[in-house]
Design a protein around this motif. Sequence first.
Motif, mmCIF file in Angstrom:
data_model
loop_
_atom_site.group_PDB
_atom_site.id
_atom_site.type_symbol
_atom_site.label_atom_id
_atom_site.label_comp_id
_atom_site.label_asym_id
_atom_site.label_seq_id
_atom_site.Cartn_x
_atom_site.Cartn_y
_atom_site.Cartn_z
ATOM 1 N N LEU A 127 0.818 -1.207 0.000
ATOM 2 C CA LEU A 127 0.000 0.000 0.000
ATOM 3 C C LEU A 127 0.857 1.265 0.000
ATOM 4 O O LEU A 127 1.858 1.346 0.707
ATOM 5 C CB LEU A 127 -0.900 0.004 1.242
ATOM 6 N N ALA A 148 -0.129 5.441 0.451
ATOM 7 C CA ALA A 148 -1.216 6.373 0.728
ATOM 8 C C ALA A 148 -0.637 7.776 0.844
ATOM 9 O O ALA A 148 0.088 8.079 1.789
ATOM 10 C CB ALA A 148 -1.933 5.986 2.019
ATOM 11 N N LEU A 189 -2.997 4.721 -3.308
ATOM 12 C CA LEU A 189 -4.050 5.682 -3.020
ATOM 13 C C LEU A 189 -3.583 7.104 -3.306
ATOM 14 O O LEU A 189 -2.394 7.400 -3.290
ATOM 15 C CB LEU A 189 -4.465 5.587 -1.551
ATOM 16 N N MET A 230 -9.742 5.463 5.507
ATOM 17 C CA MET A 230 -8.335 5.066 5.522
ATOM 18 C C MET A 230 -8.027 3.907 6.461
ATOM 19 O O MET A 230 -7.217 3.028 6.122
ATOM 20 C CB MET A 230 -7.460 6.273 5.865
ATOM 21 N N HIS A 255 -8.068 0.467 4.792
ATOM 22 C CA HIS A 255 -6.960 0.154 3.885
ATOM 23 C C HIS A 255 -5.711 -0.256 4.650
ATOM 24 O O HIS A 255 -5.019 -1.214 4.278
ATOM 25 C CB HIS A 255 -6.664 1.352 2.988
ATOM 26 N N VAL A 292 1.331 8.989 8.219
ATOM 27 C CA VAL A 292 1.050 7.699 7.591
ATOM 28 C C VAL A 292 1.893 6.599 8.222
ATOM 29 O O VAL A 292 1.449 5.446 8.316
ATOM 30 C CB VAL A 292 1.262 7.777 6.061
#
Length: 378
Positions: free
Chosen positions: A189, A191, A222, A253, A256, A281
């Motif tokens: 991932l 983001a 993302l 969020m 995810h 993050v």
Amino acid sequence: MISRNFLAYGDTLFTPSESFIVRGYRGFDALTPVYAGHDVRGPGPAGADVLALGALHGVTGEAGFKQFGILSARLKDEIARRKPVLIHASFGKSGTYALPIARQLGLPLVVTYYGGDATKHSNTRDSLLRVYNRRRAALWREAALILPCSDFLWRELAAKGCPEDKMIVHHNTADAEQFQPGEKQKIILFAGRWTHKKGIDTLIAALARLGPALDGWRVRLLGDGELKAPLIAELAAAGIVAELPGWIPADEMPRHFAEAMIVCVPSKRAPSGDAEGMPLVCIEAMLSGCALAATRHAGIPECVRDGETGYLVEENDTDALADRLSRMISDKDATREMGRKGRALALSDFNLARQSRKLQDHLLGVARAAGTLAKNDR
């Protein structure tokens, strides 16, 4: 316990990407924020006192307030009747706008720096044209306390002349109740914004080097931004099938992060000088039990332990990032263990309740030293 008001100044209020500002006050029980600013971009906390300054200026308007520090009698009255004991400004620019309020109402000022406000060339050079630049020295001289959100920002500010004895590092944090591990899947991932600072170009180049090693793994990228169109073309040329859902609302969020096994944070200093403070993050991913593949950039090494909660590589090092991702992909058990250790570290060192109480203690200390707590009782 009696709670005292303080002015929580931000030129823009309740921006969705800056929810960490409001969250930072969550553990307060002795101080209550009165939010003040010009551009209200979203709903504030339920029951919050929000002071929209635009309608309170006199004939010189917002420009007179920002450029020359002119406070109308009405603005002074609206602030004074709330009996604030101090001002806490979020971001350096807001600190310089709040400085005339602090001067004219005799209030101590605390300023938190978060990243680009301390690192961008536009903010660090000398200039008479920008309010922040021409008031920067006065802000640092007159502020009671300055709170950089990472050791990295402390060093950046000190190098530019900010008084070292006025600075205390206060780390950002995320909500452990909101970000929790879920059923982990083989998902890599990213983001964030598709910009130079976020290093999305480095990540995509690293993914292209992995080739067949990605088989069985899902790549989920993302966000949106200026680099997205050309980088999507690079993904296609490399034969990488990625999930590209675009911008994701903040309340979506956690899902995810909960299901991702690996989160990539390849941040780097942008050509503009823009750098992270401490990317939230990272904390959100760690609380969610994700292993981190990140760079030694800004405050990231202050929260990610190389080889223990993830891997760290140098900025722009595509080969090294590909190598660490390959290791994480090939040894899922070790990657899961990194995620578990990351959550434990985040719960210990970046606990929201603890950090919020620390912030309140910093502000109370400033108010006590200035004598404004006693004045508030009158």
